[in-house]
Scaffold this motif. Structure first.
Motif, short mmCIF file in Angstrom:
data_model
loop_
_atom_site.label_atom_id
_atom_site.label_comp_id
_atom_site.label_asym_id
_atom_site.label_seq_id
_atom_site.Cartn_x
_atom_site.Cartn_y
_atom_site.Cartn_z
N ALA A 17 18.40 78.24 10.34
CA ALA A 17 18.69 77.08 11.18
C ALA A 17 20.12 77.13 11.69
CB ALA A 17 18.46 75.80 10.38
N ASN A 18 20.32 76.50 12.85
CA ASN A 18 21.67 76.31 13.41
C ASN A 18 22.41 77.62 13.64
OD1 ASN A 18 21.32 73.47 13.23
ND2 ASN A 18 21.89 73.55 11.06
N VAL A 19 21.68 78.63 14.10
CA VAL A 19 22.35 79.89 14.41
C VAL A 19 22.93 79.79 15.82
CG1 VAL A 19 22.01 82.34 14.78
CG2 VAL A 19 20.79 81.19 12.96
N PRO A 20 24.21 80.06 15.99
CA PRO A 20 24.79 79.99 17.33
C PRO A 20 24.20 81.06 18.24
CG PRO A 20 26.33 80.99 15.78
CD PRO A 20 25.18 80.48 14.97
N GLU A 21 24.27 80.81 19.53
CA GLU A 21 23.78 81.80 20.48
C GLU A 21 24.54 83.11 20.31
OE1 GLU A 21 24.28 80.01 24.35
OE2 GLU A 21 22.11 79.78 24.54
N SER A 22 23.83 84.21 20.47
CA SER A 22 24.48 85.51 20.43
C SER A 22 25.32 85.68 21.69
CB SER A 22 23.43 86.61 20.36
OG SER A 22 22.71 86.67 21.59
N PRO A 23 26.30 86.58 21.66
CA PRO A 23 27.09 86.81 22.88
C PRO A 23 26.22 87.20 24.07
CG PRO A 23 28.14 87.84 20.99
CD PRO A 23 26.81 87.36 20.52
N GLU A 24 25.18 87.98 23.82
CA GLU A 24 24.29 88.36 24.92
C GLU A 24 23.63 87.14 25.54
OE1 GLU A 24 24.44 89.61 21.91
OE2 GLU A 24 23.95 91.74 21.83
N GLU A 25 23.18 86.23 24.68
CA GLU A 25 22.53 85.01 25.17
C GLU A 25 23.53 84.14 25.93
OE1 GLU A 25 19.03 84.30 21.84
OE2 GLU A 25 21.08 83.70 21.38
N GLN A 26 24.77 84.07 25.44
CA GLN A 26 25.79 83.30 26.13
C GLN A 26 26.08 83.89 27.51
OE1 GLN A 26 29.28 82.98 23.61
NE2 GLN A 26 28.05 82.46 21.83
N ALA A 27 26.16 85.22 27.57
CA ALA A 27 26.44 85.88 28.85
C ALA A 27 25.30 85.66 29.83
CB ALA A 27 26.68 87.37 28.63
N ALA A 62 23.69 80.34 35.20
CA ALA A 62 24.38 79.15 35.69
C ALA A 62 25.32 79.47 36.85
CB ALA A 62 25.16 78.50 34.55
N GLY A 63 25.38 80.75 37.24
CA GLY A 63 26.24 81.14 38.34
C GLY A 63 27.68 81.42 37.94
N ASP A 64 27.94 81.48 36.64
CA ASP A 64 29.30 81.73 36.14
C ASP A 64 29.44 83.21 35.78
OD1 ASP A 64 31.81 81.67 35.05
OD2 ASP A 64 31.35 80.24 33.45
N ALA A 65 29.54 84.04 36.80
CA ALA A 65 29.62 85.48 36.57
C ALA A 65 30.91 85.88 35.88
CB ALA A 65 29.49 86.22 37.90
N THR A 66 31.97 85.12 36.08
CA THR A 66 33.26 85.46 35.47
C THR A 66 33.19 85.37 33.95
OG1 THR A 66 34.46 84.68 37.42
CG2 THR A 66 35.71 84.86 35.36
N THR A 67 32.57 84.31 33.44
CA THR A 67 32.41 84.17 31.99
C THR A 67 31.51 85.28 31.45
OG1 THR A 67 32.73 81.78 32.01
CG2 THR A 67 31.50 82.70 30.15
N ALA A 68 30.43 85.58 32.16
CA ALA A 68 29.53 86.66 31.73
C ALA A 68 30.28 87.98 31.67
CB ALA A 68 28.34 86.76 32.67
N ARG A 69 31.08 88.26 32.69
CA ARG A 69 31.84 89.52 32.70
C ARG A 69 32.77 89.59 31.50
NH1 ARG A 69 36.72 89.85 33.81
NH2 ARG A 69 36.78 88.07 35.24
N SER A 70 33.44 88.50 31.19
CA SER A 70 34.38 88.48 30.07
C SER A 70 33.67 88.78 28.75
CB SER A 70 35.08 87.12 30.01
OG SER A 70 35.94 87.05 28.90
N TYR A 122 30.77 90.42 28.34
CA TYR A 122 30.30 91.81 28.31
C TYR A 122 31.46 92.78 28.13
CZ TYR A 122 25.55 90.47 29.59
OH TYR A 122 24.29 89.94 29.59
N GLN A 123 32.62 92.45 28.67
CA GLN A 123 33.78 93.32 28.46
C GLN A 123 34.12 93.41 26.97
OE1 GLN A 123 36.60 91.42 31.14
NE2 GLN A 123 36.53 93.15 32.56
N GLN A 124 34.03 92.27 26.27
CA GLN A 124 34.31 92.28 24.83
C GLN A 124 33.23 93.06 24.09
OE1 GLN A 124 37.15 90.88 23.36
NE2 GLN A 124 36.40 92.16 21.68
N LEU A 125 31.97 92.91 24.49
CA LEU A 125 30.88 93.65 23.84
C LEU A 125 31.06 95.14 24.05
CD1 LEU A 125 27.84 91.36 24.74
CD2 LEU A 125 28.69 91.85 22.44
N VAL A 126 31.46 95.54 25.25
CA VAL A 126 31.69 96.97 25.51
C VAL A 126 32.85 97.48 24.67
CG1 VAL A 126 32.50 98.60 27.27
CG2 VAL A 126 30.71 96.94 27.83
N GLN A 127 33.90 96.68 24.55
CA GLN A 127 35.05 97.08 23.74
C GLN A 127 34.66 97.25 22.27
OE1 GLN A 127 38.63 94.76 24.36
NE2 GLN A 127 39.35 95.17 22.29
#
Length: 309
Positions: A140-150, A156-164, A166-171
């Motif tokens: 229960a109460n598991v936060p969204e994964s970074p992939e789900e957040q991106a 939602a049209g917020d490509a800048t947040t998604a890019r940020s 994914y950049q961290q995931l790539v790093q």
């Protein structure tokens, strides 16, 4: 956490863990390296009380290196609701032969001493979560994964947040090339086609030519090929094949896939020979961009088949 038999829907044995006090559970108890000395105890006998996720991998396998951190993350998150047993098939070929391992990664779910399900290949985290939740109730109460957040940010049209993200995931996961493809997609959504192309071009050949990367490249190319909105305005009064094709191309480039696919199908019906069968060829490229499992791809492949045959 409740564990269910997917064949009967009946609950199975409950792990001997206290989910109300997860900090007391040592991860070494549920993330275990498997060899001939403990296979019987951990996998066969242990699965009578707690499900075992057997990850068969090899040191030379790049997808295995991408998958293992995801499985370890889930094991920690589920906090003892299943045991992650890691089997190096190079070091323990006898066990691998007995299990019938033909390719890796190969992940098997063992419950009550029996094989319940399995998957092969480095599936995305979201897909593994969905697969696992069929058998073991997610915590229960598991936060969204970074992939789900991106993904939510992109929708939602917020490509800048998604890019940020994914950049961290790539790093953090430089060998997980799917994240690089996701980053290219987010960069493209920001309107930077040149950087997106550079990311795709720098992928290893086997990932550069994979369906996911081809899809992003196709979207990139549609944006470059589609007429500008000014040019489209100039075509407004025209209803010839060229104008109809360009309108459909613009719709696809803008993400209005259903309208674009309808336009391309209509053009095929009215003028199949236009520009050397351009409408059909473009339909296939749109399918590539969307992916084979996308609902529009499935639906419009049927329509295309019906039109052709």
């Amino acid at each position: 956490m409740q564990i269910v038999d997917p064949r009967s829907g009946e609950p199975l044995a409950t792990p001997d863990t206290d989910s109300s006090n997860p900090s007391d559970i040592d991860p070494s108890n549920y993330i275990v390296d498997i060899d001939t000395s403990n296979f019987q105890q951990v996998v066969l006998e242990g699965s009578m009380n707690t499900p075992v996720l057997l990850d068969c991998w090899a040191p030379w396998c790049e997808p295995c290196k991408n998958l293992m951190p995801v499985l370890e993350k889930l094991a920690r998150e589920y906090n003892g609701a299943f045991v992650l047993a890691k089997l190096n098939i190079e070091e323990h070929q006898q066990i691998a032969a007995q299990l019938g391992i033909r390719s890796v990664p190969d992940v098997k779910l063992i419950m009550q001493g029996q094989l319940f399900d399995q998957f092969q290949g480095a599936l995305p985290e979201k897909q593994i979560r969905e697969w696992l939740s069929q058998y073991i109730q997610p915590p229960a109460n598991v936060p969204e994964s970074p992939e789900e957040q991106a993904q939510a940010a992109l929708e939602a049209g917020d490509a800048t947040t998604a890019r940020s993200i994914y950049q961290q995931l790539v790093q953090d996961n430089p060998q997980h090339y799917d994240y690089q493809v996701d980053l290219a997609n987010a960069v493209l959504a920001e309107g930077n086609a040149s950087d997106a192309r550079t990311i795709l071009d720098n992928l290893p050949p086997e990932h550069r030519d994979a369906p996911k990367a081809r899809g992003v490249r196709a979207r990139l190319e549609f944006g470059e090929e589609a007429p500008s909105h000014e040019e489209l305005t100039a075509l407004k009064s025209r209803d010839d094949s060229e104008a109809r094709f360009k309108r459909a191309l613009r719709q696809v480039a803008d993400g209005d896939y259903e309208a674009g696919l309808d336009g391309l199908l209509a053009l095929m019906k009215s003028d199949r020979s236009y520009d050397d069968d351009a409408a059909r060829k473009t339909l296939l490229r749109v399918f590539d961009a969307l992916g084979a499992d996308h609902p529009l791809t499935v639906a419009y492949r049927r329509k295309l088949f019906a039109l052709l045959y």
